[in-house]
Motif scaffolding. Structure first.
Motif, PDB file in Angstrom:
ATOM      1  N   LYS A 116      -7.477   0.272   1.029  1.00 43.40           N
ATOM      2  CA  LYS A 116      -6.645   0.830   0.913  1.00 43.40           C
ATOM      3  C   LYS A 116      -6.484   1.333  -0.187  1.00 43.40           C
ATOM      4  CE  LYS A 116      -3.500   0.380   4.746  1.00 43.40           C
ATOM      5  NZ  LYS A 116      -4.030   1.707   4.895  1.00 43.40           N
ATOM      6  N   ASP A 273      -1.808   4.103   8.922  1.00 42.94           N
ATOM      7  CA  ASP A 273      -2.455   3.482   8.528  1.00 42.94           C
ATOM      8  C   ASP A 273      -1.828   2.303   7.376  1.00 42.94           C
ATOM      9  OD1 ASP A 273      -5.007   2.972   8.122  1.00 42.94           O
ATOM     10  OD2 ASP A 273      -5.568   3.701   6.617  1.00 42.94           O
ATOM     11  N   LYS A 275      -0.905  -1.179   5.965  1.00 43.87           N
ATOM     12  CA  LYS A 275      -1.516  -3.030   6.107  1.00 43.87           C
ATOM     13  C   LYS A 275      -2.219  -2.827   6.797  1.00 43.87           C
ATOM     14  CE  LYS A 275      -1.028  -7.010   2.724  1.00 43.87           C
ATOM     15  NZ  LYS A 275       0.203  -7.637   2.437  1.00 43.87           N
ATOM     16  N   HIS A 277      -4.192  -1.902   8.908  1.00 39.40           N
ATOM     17  CA  HIS A 277      -4.353  -0.617   9.388  1.00 39.40           C
ATOM     18  C   HIS A 277      -4.192  -0.444  10.820  1.00 39.40           C
ATOM     19  CE1 HIS A 277      -7.820  -1.269   6.031  1.00 39.40           C
ATOM     20  NE2 HIS A 277      -7.017  -2.966   6.370  1.00 39.40           N
TER      21      HIS A 277
END
Length: 402
Positions: A116, A273, A275, A277
């Motif tokens: 990210k 989306d 931390k 995922h």
């Protein structure tokens, strides 16, 4: 196409470029010693053989840059390696892998991992602590260097020193796998950061336990609600802080909230989306629904915390400093999440429900695997948390008096 020729300077100079493709000539004196001629007229010496059943070809050098005899001598050395059971191509690849620098490894990690933006920035910031090592080969970064650098970084911040070393460890582990040999042999026999674990020198950093306490909530809420108007993005900062407090979402995820994730009809919020995922859906509580409906009228069309022209709020530091100045309540972004958790504990909300609210992954728990709290199942406890926080802030009483 191939041809045999006794290599001499004069003979090679007479060779013409092929009309297409490549043409190979082979020396009559040394087996495997060849010349590759390209359509451009470029001529390069090569050595070709078989090692352990594998076809191997090594480019020795370009004709004109090295002489015929120099190239022939190099070929004899490679042939001697093969006779001794050594694969010269594998050795050349190994030498190339050993030259991988920290800068190359870091770039490979940043581009090869699905990171990210916030994590990428964290890695880049942490790796600045090793900027003087960027041109150094990974194999030359030794455990004693790690130990010394960790002590040096720890003088400024024990927490950041630990974090920097963890990211360095991750970069080296990634490079170890990415640049392993054909047979899977690692680049390094051991990650040098392991030294910190072996000698037990990781900094002991107590987990932060601060949060906005119930008796501080009114001062904090008042400062957030009325004290940010003079700041750039004042309204966005206000609403972002309030949403973080009332949902428990990570501040970085709150900043990413999009209008397509706000469903006023079904009263849900979806953070995309996150931390871990995955998308994270929560019920939209009463007071927060009113806040977001008011925000919808002044925000841009895509992101919730943006101005009317679509300019996004991306950083909350100025707002935090201002709220602390006005209220006297020291806090960090994650303290809002802990305040939400503490309110849930005061209400005796069950651990599995709380984990679902916080989007925590439940692992190594057989029972938890059978429990799937739905968004509607979270609606009542989320409303209870909102109510208790607003009562602490004096908002509920104020509404009742009105």
């Amino acid at each position: 196409m191939t041809n045999k020729l006794k290599f001499t300077k004069g003979a090679i100079e007479k060779i013409l470029a092929p009309s297409s493709g490549q043409y190979f000539y082979w020396d009559t004196e040394v087996r495997g010693f060849g010349l590759r001629v390209s359509v451009s007229g470029s001529k390069s010496f090569i050595y070709q053989t078989r090692v352990n059943g594998k076809e191997r070809r090594i480019t020795i050098g370009r004709f004109g840059s090295i002489t015929v005899e120099q190239a022939r001598d190099q070929t004899r050395k490679h042939a001697a390696q093969v006779a001794s059971g050594i694969d010269p191509v594998a050795e050349k690849q190994k030498a190339g892998r050993k030259g991988i620098t920290l800068a190359q490894a870091t770039e490979a990690y940043l581009t090869g991992r699905n990171l990210k933006d916030s994590t990428r920035k964290d890695v880049e910031r942490a790796m600045k602590g090793f900027s003087d090592w960027n041109k150094k080969a990974l194999v030359d970064i030794k455990p004693n260097m790690i130990e010394a650098r960790h002590k040096e970084l720890s003088e400024a911040s024990p927490t950041r020193a630990n974090l920097a070393m963890r990211y360095l460890r991750a970069v080296v582990n990634y490079a170890n796998a990415k640049y392993s040999g054909d047979e899977g042999e690692p680049l390094l026999s051991s990650n040098p950061v392991k030294r910190l674990s072996v000698i037990k020198s990781w900094n002991r950093v107590s987990r932060r336990r601060s949060f906005v306490k119930p008796y501080q909530m009114k001062a904090w809420f008042d400062a957030v609600n009325t004290g940010l108007t003079a700041l750039k993005f004042g309204a966005e900062l206000r609403d972002c802080f309030l949403l973080s407090m009332l949902t428990g979402v990570r501040p970085s995820e709150a900043l990413q909230l999009q209008w397509k994730g706000v469903d006023f009809k079904h009263r849900t919020l979806t953070f995309f989306d996150t931390k871990n995922h995955s998308d994270h859906e929560l019920p939209l509580t009463d007071w927060l629904k009113d806040l977001l409906e008011a925000r919808k009228a002044i925000a841009g069309p895509e992101y919730v915390f943006s101005t009317a022209d679509g300019t996004r709020l991306k950083d909350t530091r100025t707002g935090i400093a201002k709220v602390i100045e006005i209220s006297g309540v020291e806090f960090m972004p994650t303290d809002l999440r802990r305040s939400f958790i503490t309110a849930a504990e005061r209400l005796d909300i069950g651990p599995y429900t709380l984990k679902r609210m916080l989007n925590h992954t439940i692992s190594n728990d057989v029972t938890a695997g059978y429990i799937v709290p739905t968004t509607d199942r979270l609606r009542e406890p989320m409303q209870q948390i909102e109510d208790v926080l607003l009562r602490d802030a004096g908002v509920k009483e104020a509404e009742a008096q009105a």
